[in-house]
Design a protein around this motif. Structure first.
Motif, PDB file in Angstrom:
ATOM      1  N   UNK A 434       0.822  -1.213   0.000  1.00  0.00           N
ATOM      2  CA  UNK A 434       0.000   0.000   0.000  1.00  0.00           C
ATOM      3  C   UNK A 434       0.855   1.262   0.000  1.00  0.00           C
ATOM      4  N   UNK A 435       1.965   1.223   0.750  1.00  0.00           N
ATOM      5  CA  UNK A 435       2.877   2.374   0.823  1.00  0.00           C
ATOM      6  C   UNK A 435       3.447   2.675  -0.564  1.00  0.00           C
ATOM      7  N   UNK A 436       3.878   1.625  -1.254  1.00  0.00           N
ATOM      8  CA  UNK A 436       4.413   1.792  -2.614  1.00  0.00           C
ATOM      9  C   UNK A 436       3.355   2.400  -3.528  1.00  0.00           C
ATOM     10  N   UNK A 437       2.164   1.805  -3.456  1.00  0.00           N
ATOM     11  CA  UNK A 437       1.070   2.216  -4.343  1.00  0.00           C
ATOM     12  C   UNK A 437       0.761   3.698  -4.171  1.00  0.00           C
ATOM     13  N   UNK A 438       0.518   4.123  -2.919  1.00  0.00           N
ATOM     14  CA  UNK A 438       0.098   5.502  -2.696  1.00  0.00           C
ATOM     15  C   UNK A 438       1.252   6.489  -2.890  1.00  0.00           C
ATOM     16  N   UNK A 439       2.479   6.055  -2.641  1.00  0.00           N
ATOM     17  CA  UNK A 439       3.619   6.944  -2.875  1.00  0.00           C
ATOM     18  C   UNK A 439       3.729   7.253  -4.365  1.00  0.00           C
ATOM     19  N   UNK A 440       3.612   6.204  -5.190  1.00  0.00           N
ATOM     20  CA  UNK A 440       3.674   6.427  -6.637  1.00  0.00           C
ATOM     21  C   UNK A 440       2.508   7.307  -7.073  1.00  0.00           C
ATOM     22  N   UNK A 441       1.318   7.022  -6.517  1.00  0.00           N
ATOM     23  CA  UNK A 441       0.137   7.809  -6.870  1.00  0.00           C
ATOM     24  C   UNK A 441       0.347   9.286  -6.533  1.00  0.00           C
ATOM     25  N   UNK A 442       0.950   9.561  -5.360  1.00  0.00           N
ATOM     26  CA  UNK A 442       1.181  10.945  -4.933  1.00  0.00           C
ATOM     27  C   UNK A 442       2.053  11.690  -5.934  1.00  0.00           C
ATOM     28  N   UNK A 443       3.089  10.994  -6.411  1.00  0.00           N
ATOM     29  CA  UNK A 443       4.012  11.624  -7.354  1.00  0.00           C
ATOM     30  C   UNK A 443       3.268  12.072  -8.618  1.00  0.00           C
ATOM     31  N   UNK A 444       2.326  11.229  -9.071  1.00  0.00           N
ATOM     32  CA  UNK A 444       1.633  11.532 -10.329  1.00  0.00           C
ATOM     33  C   UNK A 444       0.303  12.258 -10.105  1.00  0.00           C
ATOM     34  N   UNK A 445       0.102  12.706  -8.867  1.00  0.00           N
ATOM     35  CA  UNK A 445      -1.199  13.247  -8.466  1.00  0.00           C
ATOM     36  C   UNK A 445      -1.746  14.295  -9.434  1.00  0.00           C
ATOM     37  N   UNK A 446      -0.869  15.217  -9.814  1.00  0.00           N
ATOM     38  CA  UNK A 446      -1.419  16.325 -10.620  1.00  0.00           C
ATOM     39  C   UNK A 446      -1.846  15.887 -12.024  1.00  0.00           C
ATOM     40  N   UNK A 447      -1.347  14.707 -12.497  1.00  0.00           N
ATOM     41  CA  UNK A 447      -1.806  14.228 -13.803  1.00  0.00           C
ATOM     42  C   UNK A 447      -3.084  13.407 -13.678  1.00  0.00           C
ATOM     43  N   UNK A 448      -3.425  13.043 -12.419  1.00  0.00           N
ATOM     44  CA  UNK A 448      -4.577  12.171 -12.213  1.00  0.00           C
ATOM     45  C   UNK A 448      -5.877  12.951 -12.048  1.00  0.00           C
TER      46      UNK A 448
END
Lengths: 449, 449
Positions: A434-448
């Motif tokens: 989960x940590x990996x998943x949300x960390x990656x998601x945070x990085x790409x947040x503005x494109x999501x």
């Protein structure tokens, strides 16, 4: 005749006090007999055993589950119980005594007199050690004995010993100096001394050795029995292959139970154990899982804002968790079993780990591509595919690596690696996935968004 | 001396063409010898086996892993290979032949002449059936033979038979009519006919029986060997207890692998199997898990609005999933093992199910209370505690029930219940757990905002 039918027929015969009952028993194998006894009421058990000789009773009792043995022994008079104990082989007698209430055990040991000493010696060894499962009924002759004399002696004592298939040769101080199989003995020429034809390279085990190690040796060398010695090589007893078969089954069960966190429900039949005792074994591990689950939840909580903004992120929590879990379970199962059956040797563990890392990377790449493509198409959002795919790749790889490393670490530190397949690995892989998943998601947040 | 040191010494001796080499081998057990051979290069293997007699080579090869046997056999000339095959016991020879390339197998069967027929017969049975693991080297005498004559014959042929510990008594049509253990034979009086002292109630198995069933019978009756018969009760072969030990280990491995979805990596050493073949076995089940995880994700997606409103709901997704999974795994592991070792009999399965339901309800209640309290205190929201607690109660109960029902259903329909502990149960409990959780949350939605 099926067990059910046999049981009905016996009950009928008991009721009618049929005198053919004893004759009927003679045609049954003690093992089948023991199964039938388990289904009788206490009253019926009493009536049945009153009809058996001590020797017959001993044969049947030896085949019963330990819990049933204890119940039955408390139905019998102390006099009768001790007479039956004398007829049992010393290892089975010692096992039974160790399960009885201390008061009963003491009283019985006094009553059986001459055999008590041997049983007391056996009781000193841990239950799962070579000493704990050995029997003291073996055949040992001096090396100077002639072949024909040995065969003559064997024919006399064959009914007493636990196995006659090995004849051990000992010196004056009962130190093990050689072994002869019965087959070698009977095919040797008369007039030969045992010491001339015995094999000197005897495979033996120390009394303290764990039963699982003993099983590996018996299996490796295809033995029918293995001698147990003390630290001065004196012969203490033997372990026969039928007991080893039980050990292999018991250890496989223990390994499985450790994998689910439940400590062994030892010597208790699943159908007879009280529900409360089953819960007591399993619940603690569920509670540990529960708090580990809350830790994973707090990781999700730390990214609450991200989820609120892009709620679709929550939809991939299950698949990330499942895949991390499944890849870790696969890796730990294969490693633990490989170590248990001796396919992965101590010096090969590092090499094995690197092989697994390659397996993990490859499977991670395939799963990452698959789920990334699925996510991108499903939600019509290419960046989401990238995030989920990258997270999946990392999760499966880490799952496989952690699933191997935890039991490997346990194995190195002397803990049974089977424990490493259970709740601990589950918790670690959940949190990291989960940590990996949300960390990656945070990085790409503005494109999501 | 350790394996490593022995190996170094042997390599040294081969290099120096030391003539003491053969003498040195005589002190090694074939099983230790086989381990050393596995670590040699092809060239070294060739040199080593050139020094051994056919009989010595056969003893060593029988102890080697099947994959190593095949490699070695392709290094030897067909002439040598067939000479060694003749010295092997028929069951081991048949197993080896079945693993060789078809062309080599055919050529070898022609070369070994008289033994070929027996091996061809063995090759007809499925590998994991009684017929597939039996050997045709047994001892059978007519009932009219006298005890002393039988012992004399035994002394002559003892070195050829696989086991001399049981003597089977057959009629003119080789139908099995009785059995005598060597111990009973040697303790019988001279002048007695075998038919007078033999046991008529012989435990035998049909050639088609699955090896796992055979193992249960050998273990239950503590046999050293069990005779295999055809449907007319004619004696075909015997299975010895050392082969049964291998079966028990092999079946335990298979069960474990089925639990993780990986189909057995049969007859292949973990350290030697190509990484690609390991991936091919494990990846398909990960992909299935992946799509099941996406189904669970779509359930989360269906409640996206609720999550967006009360984002804290997402925090309990991990704990609900973990607990459903863990309770289901516990339940299925205990059930599958209980069936495998015979503690849960077919007619007891329904009763067992109701016991498990009680276990599930109790554990569900305890876990529900715990997590409910934790959630209420953590988020300072009593209604959230109620929702999460109720969902947890339902999830653990359903997990336990489903974890028992799926393998029970498999068992009833003849599928190995071990498959039921794997990915399928995982997927069902995930979807149900999340569905229960969000349904309850929806009901209480207005109190949560």
């Amino acid at each position: 005749m099926s067990i059910q039918k046999t049981l009905q027929r016996i009950l009928q015969m008991i009721k009618e006090r049929d005198t053919n009952l004893q004759e009927f028993f003679a045609t049954l194998h003690p093992s089948d007999f023991a199964e039938i006894v388990a289904d009788l009421t206490d009253e019926e058990k009493k009536e049945l055993f009153a009809l058996l000789s001590d020797e017959e009773a001993a044969l049947v009792i030896q085949e019963m589950e330990e819990i049933d043995q204890v119940v039955l022994f408390q139905l019998l008079s102390k006099q009768r119980a001790s007479a039956i104990l004398k007829e049992m082989s010393t290892d089975d007698a010692a096992d039974l005594i160790s399960e009885l209430p201390a008061k009963d055990a003491k009283e019985l040991l006094t009553l059986i007199e001459e055999d008590a000493e041997e049983i007391r010696v056996l009781l000193k060894y841990p239950e799962e050690s070579a000493g704990g499962i050995m029997t003291t009924e073996f055949i040992a002759f001096p090396g100077a004995m002639l072949v024909e004399e040995a065969i003559r002696r064997l024919r006399e004592i064959a009914t007493e010993a636990e196995t006659v298939y090995y004849v051990y040769v000992v010196d004056e101080e009962t130190r093990l100096s050689g072994v002869l199989s019965l087959r070698e003995l009977i095919s040797a020429a008369d007039g030969t001394k045992l010491s001339e034809i015995m094999r000197r390279n005897v495979i033996s085990v120390p009394a303290e050795m764990d039963q699982e190690e003993v099983a590996k040796i018996v299996s490796k060398y295809d033995l029918l029995a293995v001698p147990v010695v003390d630290n001065r090589q004196r012969l203490l007893g033997i372990i026969t292959v039928d007991d080893i078969l039980d050990v292999v089954e018991q250890e496989a069960t223990e390994d499985l139970y450790r994998r689910i966190g439940a400590t062994e429900i030892e010597h208790v039949n699943l159908m007879e154990a009280p529900v409360a005792s089953i819960i007591a074994k399993r619940l603690p591990w569920l509670i540990i899982t529960l708090f580990a689950g809350l830790v994973s939840g707090s990781i999700v909580g730390a990214f609450a804002e991200a989820i609120q903004t892009v709620v679709v992120l929550a939809m991939f929590i299950p698949v990330i968790m499942d895949m991390g879990g499944n890849s870790a379970t696969q890796a730990s199962t294969v490693f633990v079993r490989g170590v248990a059956v001796g396919e992965i040797k101590k010096e090969e563990q590092l090499r094995y780990f690197f092989r697994e890392a390659r397996v993990g990377l490859t499977m991670g790449a395939v799963c990452g591509l698959t789920v990334g493509l699925a996510a991108a198409l499903w939600q019509q959002l290419p960046v989401l595919g990238l995030v989920v795919g990258a997270a999946m790749f990392a999760t499966v790889t880490v799952g496989t690596v952690v699933g191997t490393l935890v039991p490997l670490f346990f194995n190195r530190t002397g803990i049974d690696p089977a424990y490493g397949s259970g709740p601990l690995v589950t918790s670690i892989k959940d949190a990291t996935g989960l940590l990996i998943y949300f960390s990656i998601a945070s990085i790409f947040m503005r494109y999501l968004t």
